[in-house]
Design an enzyme around this catalytic site. Sequence first.
Site, PDB file in Angstrom:
ATOM      1  N   LYS A 192       0.824  -1.208   0.000  1.00 37.25           N
ATOM      2  CA  LYS A 192       0.000   0.000   0.000  1.00 37.25           C
ATOM      3  C   LYS A 192       0.860   1.262   0.000  1.00 37.25           C
ATOM      4  O   LYS A 192       2.040   1.234   0.347  1.00 37.25           O
ATOM      5  CB  LYS A 192      -0.929   0.012   1.220  1.00 37.25           C
ATOM      6  CG  LYS A 192      -1.996  -1.044   1.159  1.00 37.25           C
ATOM      7  CD  LYS A 192      -2.907  -0.816  -0.032  1.00 37.25           C
ATOM      8  CE  LYS A 192      -4.084  -1.757  -0.047  1.00 37.25           C
ATOM      9  NZ  LYS A 192      -3.734  -3.166  -0.144  1.00 37.25           N
TER      10      LYS A 192
HETATM   11  N1  T4K Z   1      -9.710  -3.631   0.923  1.00 39.21           N
HETATM   12  C1  T4K Z   1      -9.130  -3.335  -0.254  1.00 39.21           C
HETATM   13  C2  T4K Z   1      -9.863  -2.492  -1.239  1.00 39.21           C
HETATM   14  C3  T4K Z   1      -7.846  -3.826  -0.545  1.00 39.21           C
HETATM   15  O1  T4K Z   1      -7.273  -3.547  -1.741  1.00 39.21           O
HETATM   16  C4  T4K Z   1      -7.186  -4.619   0.408  1.00 39.21           C
HETATM   17  C5  T4K Z   1      -5.878  -5.166   0.121  1.00 39.21           C
HETATM   18  C6  T4K Z   1      -7.827  -4.877   1.641  1.00 39.21           C
HETATM   19  C7  T4K Z   1      -9.102  -4.361   1.855  1.00 39.21           C
HETATM   20  C8  T4K Z   1      -7.192  -5.710   2.708  1.00 39.21           C
HETATM   21  O2  T4K Z   1      -6.066  -5.064   3.268  1.00 39.21           O
HETATM   22  P1  T4K Z   1      -5.052  -5.920   4.200  1.00 39.21           P
HETATM   23  O3  T4K Z   1      -5.840  -6.839   5.056  1.00 39.21           O
HETATM   24  O4  T4K Z   1      -4.112  -6.652   3.253  1.00 39.21           O
HETATM   25  O5  T4K Z   1      -4.348  -4.850   5.011  1.00 39.21           O
HETATM   26  C9  T4K Z   1      -2.287  -7.248  -2.717  1.00 39.21           C
HETATM   27  C10 T4K Z   1      -2.166  -6.993  -1.233  1.00 39.21           C
HETATM   28  O6  T4K Z   1      -1.702  -8.143  -0.548  1.00 39.21           O
HETATM   29  C11 T4K Z   1      -3.471  -6.552  -0.628  1.00 39.21           C
HETATM   30  O7  T4K Z   1      -3.171  -5.996   0.633  1.00 39.21           O
HETATM   31  C12 T4K Z   1      -4.122  -5.493  -1.488  1.00 39.21           C
HETATM   32  N2  T4K Z   1      -5.395  -5.087  -1.027  1.00 39.21           N
HETATM   33  C13 T4K Z   1      -4.279  -5.968  -2.909  1.00 39.21           C
HETATM   34  C14 T4K Z   1      -4.867  -4.930  -3.803  1.00 39.21           C
HETATM   35  O8  T4K Z   1      -2.998  -6.304  -3.414  1.00 39.21           O
HETATM   36  P2  T4K Z   1      -2.143  -9.497  -4.067  1.00 39.21           P
HETATM   37  O9  T4K Z   1      -2.669 -10.837  -3.746  1.00 39.21           O
HETATM   38  O10 T4K Z   1      -2.451  -8.937  -5.360  1.00 39.21           O
HETATM   39  O11 T4K Z   1      -0.602  -9.427  -4.039  1.00 39.21           O
HETATM   40  P3  T4K Z   1       0.583  -9.656  -3.046  1.00 39.21           P
HETATM   41  O12 T4K Z   1       0.239  -9.370  -1.635  1.00 39.21           O
HETATM   42  O13 T4K Z   1       1.120 -10.973  -3.359  1.00 39.21           O
HETATM   43  O14 T4K Z   1       1.593  -8.520  -3.521  1.00 39.21           O
HETATM   44  C15 T4K Z   1       1.691  -8.054  -4.865  1.00 39.21           C
HETATM   45  C16 T4K Z   1       3.137  -8.041  -5.329  1.00 39.21           C
HETATM   46  O15 T4K Z   1       3.880  -7.134  -4.547  1.00 39.21           O
HETATM   47  C17 T4K Z   1       3.820  -9.362  -5.211  1.00 39.21           C
HETATM   48  O16 T4K Z   1       3.688 -10.077  -6.399  1.00 39.21           O
HETATM   49  C18 T4K Z   1       5.255  -9.004  -4.938  1.00 39.21           C
HETATM   50  C19 T4K Z   1       5.206  -7.612  -4.402  1.00 39.21           C
HETATM   51  N3  T4K Z   1       5.600  -7.591  -3.005  1.00 39.21           N
HETATM   52  C20 T4K Z   1       4.693  -7.984  -2.072  1.00 39.21           C
HETATM   53  C21 T4K Z   1       5.043  -7.979  -0.749  1.00 39.21           C
HETATM   54  C22 T4K Z   1       4.062  -8.413   0.298  1.00 39.21           C
HETATM   55  C23 T4K Z   1       6.874  -7.222  -2.676  1.00 39.21           C
HETATM   56  O17 T4K Z   1       7.677  -6.899  -3.561  1.00 39.21           O
HETATM   57  N4  T4K Z   1       7.215  -7.196  -1.358  1.00 39.21           N
HETATM   58  C24 T4K Z   1       6.361  -7.556  -0.372  1.00 39.21           C
HETATM   59  O18 T4K Z   1       6.718  -7.504   0.811  1.00 39.21           O
HETATM   60  O19 T4K Z   1      -2.753  -8.534  -2.920  1.00 39.21           O
END
Ligand code: T4K
Length: 384
Positions: A192
């Site tokens: 975020k």
């Molecule tokens: N409501 C809305 C509208 C939201 O968009 C979200 C979360 C929430 C509620 C819930 O918030 P939290 O409970 O998570 O606080 C990602 C995020 O994980 C997610 O938080 C976010 N929305 C959503 C839009 O995107 P994914 O499944 O697409 O991707 P993720 O977590 O695997 O990360 C994306 C890419 O970022 C990875 O391919 C690699 C990179 N990355 C990720 C992390 C965690 C890094 O380079 N370093 C890292 O540490 O959900």
Amino acid sequence: MSEGQPLFPEPLHVGRPNIGDREAFLSRVGSMLDRRWFTNNGPLVQQFEHSVADFIGVKHCVAMCNATVALEIASQALGLSGEVIVPAFTFVATAHALQWQGITPVFADIDPGTHNIDPNSVERLITPRTSGIVGVHVWGRACDDAALAHLAKKHGLKLMYDAAHAFGCSSHNGRLIGGLGDCEVFSFHATKFLNSFEGGAVVTNNDALAEKMRLMRNFGFLDFDRVVHLGVNGKMTEICAAMGLTSLESVADLIAINRRNYLAYQSNLRGTPGIALIDYPPTEANNYQYVVVQVDPALCPVGRDELVRHLHANNILARKYFWPGCHRMEPYITLQPNAWRHLPVTERVAQGVMVLPTGQSVGLDDIAAICGLIKTMVAHAAAR
Ligand code: T4K
């Protein structure tokens, strides 16, 4: 780039975390270790809460371990039950936070211009079982709060906002998002705009609601021994608050980087048939955390999915947020095999959107190369 080799040797992610001043962060971690106070409403969490509340201009910020738990706690504290109307075009956490507690998320369609919940669609879905509306400020662009607040008042419903994308963003009157509805929920997940590794917060001007959520995030404990409320473990840790505070100090710099990147994508892609970035209206502040490309199938000779595949083959890990829409996701198809399935605008937008990498770790040369690839692909497809 030689044949068969990806354009980028390493993956370029959407959502690579931004990092503020490392020394400031490490110094906070050092003092945290010295104090041996790691969680349970420690001084860094309290400082983070005050700083966020001051930044936004709201009375209360209740920090939590993530936004999903924050949504769950907020909906419990608001007394939501039965049915709650949410947009289908959102990250699935918005819906899961309700369904997980036995509350039915009823999926509304969105406005094609803003990608936010459409108040007309909401009104059509209100039933005697409806207890609330959860709007989502998708891409940090503010929902139509006036229309949603009117509906909530007219039908006696609670109104909460999922502001996970919207830290540092404002509505059209220039007021920072955070003070709308009964409460708003931010995410500080690593991906975020404002990141605390994992984290979230509910912000509100309602004293009683804030008090209740403080109890609920800590098992309902009032003091050492007395449990006066049902609750869970929704607490933010000190190390997360240290990261959150450090990120908060960099907000202006991070917006500037994101905006620079957004403008570079916009100028590089200008004139590419059927490819357009979503606008951030000049009357609203935005954090530019999402570079969202809309692929118009009527004008673009290559489809969104083919573009995404080609980008991935070149290590540019573009994302199809929020395809296919929550209403088309397996748990909800099983749970709601009925009328809410066909949401024409949600489905059209979800078929045409792709999100490109931005943030601190993406440079102008990277952006020129990504856009060059997209333009070449479109030109080749047009010549086919
Ligand atoms: N409501 C809305 C509208 C939201 O968009 C979200 C979360 C929430 C509620 C819930 O918030 P939290 O409970 O998570 O606080 C990602 C995020 O994980 C997610 O938080 C976010 N929305 C959503 C839009 O995107 P994914 O499944 O697409 O991707 P993720 O977590 O695997 O990360 C994306 C890419 O970022 C990875 O391919 C690699 C990179 N990355 C990720 C992390 C965690 C890094 O380079 N370093 C890292 O540490 O959900």
